[in-house]
Motif scaffolding. Structure first.
Motif, PDB file in Angstrom:
ATOM      1  N   ASN A 100       0.806  -1.229   0.000  1.00  0.00           N
ATOM      2  CA  ASN A 100       0.000   0.000   0.000  1.00  0.00           C
ATOM      3  C   ASN A 100       0.838   1.278   0.000  1.00  0.00           C
ATOM      4  O   ASN A 100       0.490   2.268   0.656  1.00  0.00           O
ATOM      5  CB  ASN A 100      -0.944   0.009   1.211  1.00  0.00           C
ATOM      6  N   TYR A 101       1.969   1.258  -0.712  1.00  0.00           N
ATOM      7  CA  TYR A 101       2.822   2.437  -0.744  1.00  0.00           C
ATOM      8  C   TYR A 101       2.123   3.641  -1.373  1.00  0.00           C
ATOM      9  O   TYR A 101       2.466   4.780  -1.088  1.00  0.00           O
ATOM     10  CB  TYR A 101       4.109   2.132  -1.529  1.00  0.00           C
ATOM     11  N   HIS A 102       1.150   3.407  -2.225  1.00  0.00           N
ATOM     12  CA  HIS A 102       0.492   4.496  -2.944  1.00  0.00           C
ATOM     13  C   HIS A 102      -0.621   5.146  -2.124  1.00  0.00           C
ATOM     14  O   HIS A 102      -1.075   6.247  -2.446  1.00  0.00           O
ATOM     15  CB  HIS A 102      -0.106   3.972  -4.249  1.00  0.00           C
ATOM     16  N   LEU A 103      -1.067   4.502  -1.041  1.00  0.00           N
ATOM     17  CA  LEU A 103      -2.175   5.026  -0.256  1.00  0.00           C
ATOM     18  C   LEU A 103      -1.731   6.234   0.565  1.00  0.00           C
ATOM     19  O   LEU A 103      -0.618   6.292   1.066  1.00  0.00           O
ATOM     20  CB  LEU A 103      -2.727   3.952   0.674  1.00  0.00           C
ATOM     21  N   GLU A 104      -2.628   7.196   0.701  1.00  0.00           N
ATOM     22  CA  GLU A 104      -2.343   8.367   1.527  1.00  0.00           C
ATOM     23  C   GLU A 104      -2.818   8.119   2.944  1.00  0.00           C
ATOM     24  O   GLU A 104      -3.842   7.469   3.171  1.00  0.00           O
ATOM     25  CB  GLU A 104      -3.033   9.604   0.956  1.00  0.00           C
ATOM     26  N   ALA A 105      -2.061   8.621   3.914  1.00  0.00           N
ATOM     27  CA  ALA A 105      -2.403   8.380   5.320  1.00  0.00           C
ATOM     28  C   ALA A 105      -1.940   9.556   6.162  1.00  0.00           C
ATOM     29  O   ALA A 105      -1.177  10.417   5.708  1.00  0.00           O
ATOM     30  CB  ALA A 105      -1.746   7.092   5.806  1.00  0.00           C
ATOM     31  N   ASP A 106      -2.423   9.597   7.406  1.00  0.00           N
ATOM     32  CA  ASP A 106      -1.906  10.550   8.396  1.00  0.00           C
ATOM     33  C   ASP A 106      -0.531  10.064   8.821  1.00  0.00           C
ATOM     34  O   ASP A 106      -0.381   8.950   9.317  1.00  0.00           O
ATOM     35  CB  ASP A 106      -2.845  10.624   9.593  1.00  0.00           C
ATOM     36  N   CYS A 107       0.472  10.906   8.630  1.00  0.00           N
ATOM     37  CA  CYS A 107       1.863  10.476   8.799  1.00  0.00           C
ATOM     38  C   CYS A 107       2.444  10.991  10.108  1.00  0.00           C
ATOM     39  O   CYS A 107       2.357  12.178  10.427  1.00  0.00           O
ATOM     40  CB  CYS A 107       2.702  10.958   7.623  1.00  0.00           C
ATOM     41  N   GLN A 108       3.028  10.078  10.854  1.00  0.00           N
ATOM     42  CA  GLN A 108       3.798  10.388  12.051  1.00  0.00           C
ATOM     43  C   GLN A 108       5.195   9.805  11.841  1.00  0.00           C
ATOM     44  O   GLN A 108       5.377   8.902  11.036  1.00  0.00           O
ATOM     45  CB  GLN A 108       3.112   9.760  13.271  1.00  0.00           C
ATOM     46  N   LEU A 109       6.176  10.325  12.549  1.00  0.00           N
ATOM     47  CA  LEU A 109       7.544   9.850  12.340  1.00  0.00           C
ATOM     48  C   LEU A 109       7.684   8.363  12.652  1.00  0.00           C
ATOM     49  O   LEU A 109       8.501   7.675  12.058  1.00  0.00           O
ATOM     50  CB  LEU A 109       8.519  10.674  13.172  1.00  0.00           C
ATOM     51  N   ASP A 110       6.927   7.894  13.613  1.00  0.00           N
ATOM     52  CA  ASP A 110       6.766   6.451  13.812  1.00  0.00           C
ATOM     53  C   ASP A 110       5.391   6.099  13.250  1.00  0.00           C
ATOM     54  O   ASP A 110       4.378   6.292  13.933  1.00  0.00           O
ATOM     55  CB  ASP A 110       6.847   6.080  15.296  1.00  0.00           C
ATOM     56  N   PRO A 111       5.333   5.616  12.005  1.00  0.00           N
ATOM     57  CA  PRO A 111       4.042   5.471  11.322  1.00  0.00           C
ATOM     58  C   PRO A 111       3.066   4.592  12.107  1.00  0.00           C
ATOM     59  O   PRO A 111       3.432   3.517  12.607  1.00  0.00           O
ATOM     60  CB  PRO A 111       4.420   4.814   9.995  1.00  0.00           C
ATOM     61  N   LEU A 112       1.830   5.056  12.194  1.00  0.00           N
ATOM     62  CA  LEU A 112       0.809   4.270  12.874  1.00  0.00           C
ATOM     63  C   LEU A 112       0.524   2.977  12.123  1.00  0.00           C
ATOM     64  O   LEU A 112       0.211   1.957  12.734  1.00  0.00           O
ATOM     65  CB  LEU A 112      -0.478   5.094  13.010  1.00  0.00           C
ATOM     66  N   PHE A 113       0.670   3.014  10.791  1.00  0.00           N
ATOM     67  CA  PHE A 113       0.350   1.841   9.978  1.00  0.00           C
ATOM     68  C   PHE A 113       1.472   0.794   9.956  1.00  0.00           C
ATOM     69  O   PHE A 113       1.374  -0.223   9.281  1.00  0.00           O
ATOM     70  CB  PHE A 113       0.021   2.256   8.540  1.00  0.00           C
TER      71      PHE A 113
END
Length: 338
Positions: free
Chosen positions: A176-189
């Motif tokens: 899912n590299y193409h999906l947009e998400a809420d980004c944190q430095l330690d990714p939630l996903f």
């Protein structure tokens, strides 16, 4: 390693519409707290940390050009650069209580460089403690030769932290590299293994090594020609004050990292309170980078001496400018005599 489907996860504040007044009040209070903390951090800690970091860089580079080269200074320079990198990544919190919008790939790349500076600062500091320990006690021959070549030690730390950061980038998820998400430095996903590896190699092992160094320092009998323990600590106060700061701040941060892993394993997104505490832990981590730079500038002898020299020069210039010369005047009497 089994791939995980993390498309279900989201931040509690963004996961569902809040209908009850209690839920709405909770999320508003949470957002107000994190927003105020973010503004305090950006207004006070960031300028102080960056100014201290720049001053340290100038002092160490000046000493290096004057052939005042010491192993400890090189390692503290390495630590300073890592902390300045950490501060630069901390600007991602400007959007809080919201998050950066980015694709999974962009967020993973950002996380890679953040983890590189995070691991780098941790192991550079452990190496600094080891060198101080070897200065106090009779060293092992092989280890002594290695620490006498600080450039080689720094190179090893850089290579090791690069491998750890690359591993973390893989554990952030390969789909899912193409999906947009809420980004944190330690990714939630990121997969649960991401947090486990980060805790183990970014806090667990370094903290164990740090405790072993302090145990040897306190428990082992030093040779007769060595400085007394209190004199040794007074000689290198910057290292030991920074050590306590790093441990306390990163302990809080890593506890929250593990708690988030527990929620992932339970297939739970947690509550807005959990999200708030995780954001606070992230800001505390960035505050540690700023505080460490200030402690190095104020307590490390070469830096402290340079600061005192600058202050003395400023005082001399100020006193010279404020010095008023009162000219002698002659008084003429009516008789014409002076």
């Amino acid at each position: 390693m089994t791939s995980h489907n993390m498309t279900w996860i989201s931040y509690p504040s963004k996961s569902q519409p809040f209908t009850s007044p209690e839920e709405i009040e909770a999320i508003i209070a949470s957002q107000n707290i994190i927003s105020r903390l973010m503004h305090c951090y950006i207004a006070f800690f960031v300028p102080t940390g960056l100014i201290a970091g720049i001053c340290i860089l100038i002092i160490f580079i000046k000493n290096y050009l004057q052939n005042k080269r010491e192993s400890l200074d090189l390692l503290l320079l390495h630590l300073t650069i890592s902390n300045i990198m950490m501060i630069s990544f901390s600007f991602t919190v400007i959007t809080r209580p919201d998050y950066l919008k980015a694709t999974h790939l962009t967020c993973t790349v950002l996380s890679f460089f953040f983890n590189f500076s995070y691991f780098n600062s941790q192991y550079a500091f452990i190496l600094t403690l080891l060198i101080l320990l070897l200065e106090r006690f009779p060293p092992w021959t092989a280890l002594c030769k290695a620490t006498q070549r600080p450039t080689l030690c720094v190179g090893f730390v850089l290579m090791y932290t690069f491998c750890l950061s690359l591993t973390e980038a893989v554990l952030a998820g390969t789909d899912n590299y193409h999906l947009e998400a809420d980004c944190q430095l330690d990714p939630l996903f990121a997969w649960p293994e991401y947090e486990i590896v980060k805790f183990t190699f970014g806090f667990g092992i370094p903290s164990l090594l740090q405790i072993l160094c302090f145990t040897a320092l306190l428990a082992k009998e030093a040779p007769a020609e060595a400085l007394a323990l209190h004199q040794h600590i007074r000689t290198y106060p910057a290292v030991y004050v920074t050590s306590v700061t790093i441990f306390i701040c990163r302990l809080f941060y890593n506890i929250m990292i593990l708690f988030r892993t527990t929620l992932k394993l339970q297939q739970s997104i947690g509550t807005t309170k959990n999200e708030l505490v995780m954001n606070i832990a992230e800001i505390v981590l960035f505050c540690e980078s700023c505080a460490s730079l200030v402690f190095i500038l104020c307590f490390h002898k070469p830096c402290k001496d340079e600061i005192l020299k600058v202050i003395q020069k400023c005082r001399r210039k100020t006193s010279a400018n404020n010095h008023l010369e009162i000219p002698e005047t002659t008084t003429t009497h009516p008789s014409g005599s002076q």
